[in-house]
Design a protein around this motif. Structure first.
Motif, PDB file in Angstrom:
ATOM      1  N   UNK A 177       0.912  -1.141   0.056  1.00 56.48           N
ATOM      2  CA  UNK A 177      -0.088   0.045   0.067  1.00 56.48           C
ATOM      3  C   UNK A 177       0.700   1.151   0.104  1.00 56.48           C
ATOM      4  N   UNK A 178       0.130   2.282  -0.270  1.00 54.84           N
ATOM      5  CA  UNK A 178       1.094   3.599  -0.261  1.00 54.84           C
ATOM      6  C   UNK A 178       1.707   4.032   0.940  1.00 54.84           C
ATOM      7  N   UNK A 179       2.859   4.548   1.045  1.00 55.14           N
ATOM      8  CA  UNK A 179       3.554   4.864   2.326  1.00 55.14           C
ATOM      9  C   UNK A 179       3.503   6.256   2.682  1.00 55.14           C
ATOM     10  N   UNK A 180       3.075   6.573   3.822  1.00 55.84           N
ATOM     11  CA  UNK A 180       2.996   8.153   4.428  1.00 55.84           C
ATOM     12  C   UNK A 180       4.513   8.510   4.609  1.00 55.84           C
ATOM     13  N   UNK A 235      13.066  11.386  -2.281  1.00 55.64           N
ATOM     14  CA  UNK A 235      11.759  10.966  -3.471  1.00 55.64           C
ATOM     15  C   UNK A 235      12.048  11.430  -4.621  1.00 55.64           C
ATOM     16  N   UNK A 236      12.081  12.873  -4.642  1.00 59.18           N
ATOM     17  CA  UNK A 236      12.274  13.608  -6.042  1.00 59.18           C
ATOM     18  C   UNK A 236      13.527  13.106  -6.785  1.00 59.18           C
ATOM     19  N   UNK A 237      14.686  12.859  -5.681  1.00 53.32           N
ATOM     20  CA  UNK A 237      15.839  12.403  -6.471  1.00 53.32           C
ATOM     21  C   UNK A 237      15.779  10.985  -7.126  1.00 53.32           C
ATOM     22  N   UNK A 238      15.125  10.085  -6.310  1.00 51.31           N
ATOM     23  CA  UNK A 238      14.752   8.744  -6.925  1.00 51.31           C
ATOM     24  C   UNK A 238      13.851   8.832  -8.215  1.00 51.31           C
ATOM     25  N   UNK A 239      12.841   9.714  -8.039  1.00 48.36           N
ATOM     26  CA  UNK A 239      12.079   9.641  -9.349  1.00 48.36           C
ATOM     27  C   UNK A 239      12.620  10.322 -10.739  1.00 48.36           C
ATOM     28  N   UNK A 283      12.905   6.280 -11.378  1.00 52.52           N
ATOM     29  CA  UNK A 283      12.120   5.116 -10.558  1.00 52.52           C
ATOM     30  C   UNK A 283      10.582   5.684 -10.691  1.00 52.52           C
ATOM     31  N   UNK A 284       9.628   4.630 -10.806  1.00 54.12           N
ATOM     32  CA  UNK A 284       8.351   4.853 -11.150  1.00 54.12           C
ATOM     33  C   UNK A 284       7.546   5.002  -9.909  1.00 54.12           C
ATOM     34  N   UNK A 285       8.128   6.113  -9.194  1.00 54.73           N
ATOM     35  CA  UNK A 285       7.250   6.738  -7.993  1.00 54.73           C
ATOM     36  C   UNK A 285       6.031   7.318  -8.452  1.00 54.73           C
ATOM     37  N   UNK A 286       5.053   7.425  -7.743  1.00 53.41           N
ATOM     38  CA  UNK A 286       3.684   7.918  -8.004  1.00 53.41           C
ATOM     39  C   UNK A 286       3.068   8.447  -6.540  1.00 53.41           C
ATOM     40  N   UNK A 287       2.690   9.610  -6.551  1.00 56.63           N
ATOM     41  CA  UNK A 287       2.073  10.262  -5.460  1.00 56.63           C
ATOM     42  C   UNK A 287       0.506   9.509  -5.272  1.00 56.63           C
ATOM     43  N   UNK A 288       0.138   9.292  -4.176  1.00 59.65           N
ATOM     44  CA  UNK A 288      -1.143   8.759  -3.846  1.00 59.65           C
ATOM     45  C   UNK A 288      -1.646   9.614  -2.844  1.00 59.65           C
ATOM     46  N   UNK A 289      -2.238  10.913  -3.344  1.00 57.37           N
ATOM     47  CA  UNK A 289      -2.651  11.843  -2.500  1.00 57.37           C
ATOM     48  C   UNK A 289      -1.836  12.868  -2.023  1.00 57.37           C
ATOM     49  N   UNK A 342       4.269   5.651  -3.482  1.00 52.10           N
ATOM     50  CA  UNK A 342       4.419   4.218  -3.733  1.00 52.10           C
ATOM     51  C   UNK A 342       4.918   3.953  -5.061  1.00 52.10           C
ATOM     52  N   UNK A 343       5.687   2.789  -5.479  1.00 53.39           N
ATOM     53  CA  UNK A 343       6.003   2.643  -6.951  1.00 53.39           C
ATOM     54  C   UNK A 343       4.783   2.296  -7.785  1.00 53.39           C
ATOM     55  N   UNK A 344       4.650   2.635  -9.112  1.00 52.02           N
ATOM     56  CA  UNK A 344       3.590   2.215  -9.797  1.00 52.02           C
ATOM     57  C   UNK A 344       3.603   0.621  -9.787  1.00 52.02           C
ATOM     58  N   UNK A 345       2.441   0.080  -9.455  1.00 45.12           N
ATOM     59  CA  UNK A 345       2.397  -1.447  -9.530  1.00 45.12           C
ATOM     60  C   UNK A 345       2.976  -2.039 -10.829  1.00 45.12           C
ATOM     61  N   UNK A 346       2.638  -1.377 -11.865  1.00 44.00           N
ATOM     62  CA  UNK A 346       2.687  -1.861 -13.242  1.00 44.00           C
ATOM     63  C   UNK A 346       4.101  -1.964 -13.771  1.00 44.00           C
ATOM     64  N   UNK A 347       5.126  -0.952 -13.006  1.00 42.25           N
ATOM     65  CA  UNK A 347       6.269  -1.122 -13.321  1.00 42.25           C
ATOM     66  C   UNK A 347       7.289  -1.394 -12.251  1.00 42.25           C
TER      67      UNK A 347
END
Length: 342
Positions: A39-42, A61-65, A70-76, A81-86
């Motif tokens: 699940x997404x991490x706070x 997170x910005x550096x990783x993305x 990296x397939x970092x996506x914001x959930x809220x 989290x990482x995009x599950x499809x990638x």
């Protein structure tokens, strides 16, 4: 943003890290958390895991993305989290190293360069430039003072770099070599055809372990005594590693072979403080005596090099066993003393 790391993997899941994390540790920990999260991490959870401020979490997170793709996506607003499809397809790119590991690698390059590594240091030159650029980026543009890494060669011999290249090429390409060899022990020059097995750096000098086709046996050659070396088209004969170790690595030092026996050397309490920290052989056995002396038991094949090491300590070392080696030491000392007779 420049990627200031080279690296090799990341800490396994569950491995604790003591003290504040550097960026390398935080990025690899972030990556592990995102890869394993269902699940997404706070951001609050990430702060606790990374032991850093909220602003640092957002920067990492910005550096990783942005820098590492990296397939970092914001959930809220504050969960990621990482995009599950990638997620399954993404791994940290390239090879990663911490700042300390980068410094160590650069120090090793300096060691090669300053000990006459020649061929090896030349081959590493492009890598050194890359390492220095990464260090500069990580250090905010500051130059790392490599001149403060000082290496003083001791008893190293002059190498013919052309010969070294040929010997190394034959070893790595698994091709036979032919060369002239002038043995130090006899000063005899012979033509040898060999199947190179491995090259060994020992006490500041290079040696070639090889199958000698003329003598139908394993031999070690001091590379600085090789001349007129050339590669042959014939493939090298391979010798099992266990056999190489049995014949070339089991005895004492580079003058090795099947051990003929064990030597027992006793060192004075004064010399013992140095000898106790010295590695002479993988099977050495040390025992402290009641009067503070150190007794070392070590296997040997030919006593020549062992005698040189023992006599190096002069009156602070005594060969106790075997009697034959003890007598050799006495003869050498008597001969040395005779040089000082008026």
């Amino acid at each position: 943003m420049a990627v200031s790391a080279l690296a090799v993997g990341y800490p396994p899941s569950g491995m604790g890290i003591i003290g504040p994390m550097d960026r390398y540790q935080r990025i690899t920990t972030l990556h592990r958390l995102f890869k394993s999260a269902r699940y997404p991490l706070s951001v609050t959870r990430l702060q606790d895991e990374l032991g850093c401020s909220r602003a640092t979490v957002y920067r990492d997170i910005a550096f990783l993305r942005d820098a590492l793709m990296a397939p970092v996506s914001a959930e809220g607003e504050s969960t990621f989290r990482y995009d599950p499809s990638e997620s399954d397809r993404f791994e940290l790119p390239g090879m990663w190293m911490s700042s300390e590991e980068l410094h160590a690698l650069l120090a090793a390059q300096q060691l090669l360069k300053r000990t006459g590594g020649g061929v090896l240091s030349g081959a590493l030159a492009p890598l050194q430039a890359r390492i220095e650029a990464l260090l500069a980026g990580q250090g905010g543009g500051k130059r790392w003072p490599v001149e403060r890494v000082r290496v003083i060669p001791h008893h190293s011999r002059k190498q013919d770099e052309g010969v070294f290249r040929t010997v190394a090429s034959g070893t790595l390409e698994r091709r036979r070599l032919v060369f002239d060899y002038r043995a130090r022990s006899t000063d005899e020059n012979t033509r040898r055809t060999v199947s190179p097995q491995r090259i060994t750096h020992y006490r500041g000098n290079w040696y070639l372990d090889a199958w000698d086709h003329d003598r139908d046996a394993l031999r070690s050659f001091s590379v600085d005594r090789i001349s007129q070396a050339r590669l042959l088209e014939a493939p090298a004969r391979d010798v099992e590693e266990a056999e190489l170790d049995r014949h070339l690595a089991s005895g004492y030092g580079i003058f090795s072979g099947e051990p003929r026996g064990h030597a027992v050397i006793r060192f004075s309490a004064k010399a013992a403080r140095w000898v106790a920290d010295e590695h002479w052989h993988s099977q050495q056995q040390d025992r402290w005596l009641a009067d503070g002396r150190l007794e070392r038991r070590v296997p040997y094949s030919i006593g020549r090099e062992l005698l040189m090491d023992v006599l190096h300590y002069g009156a602070d070392a005594e060969i106790a066993e075997p009697v034959s080696l003890r007598e050799q030491a006495k003869a050498l000392l008597a001969l040395a003393l005779s040089r000082y007779d008026d």
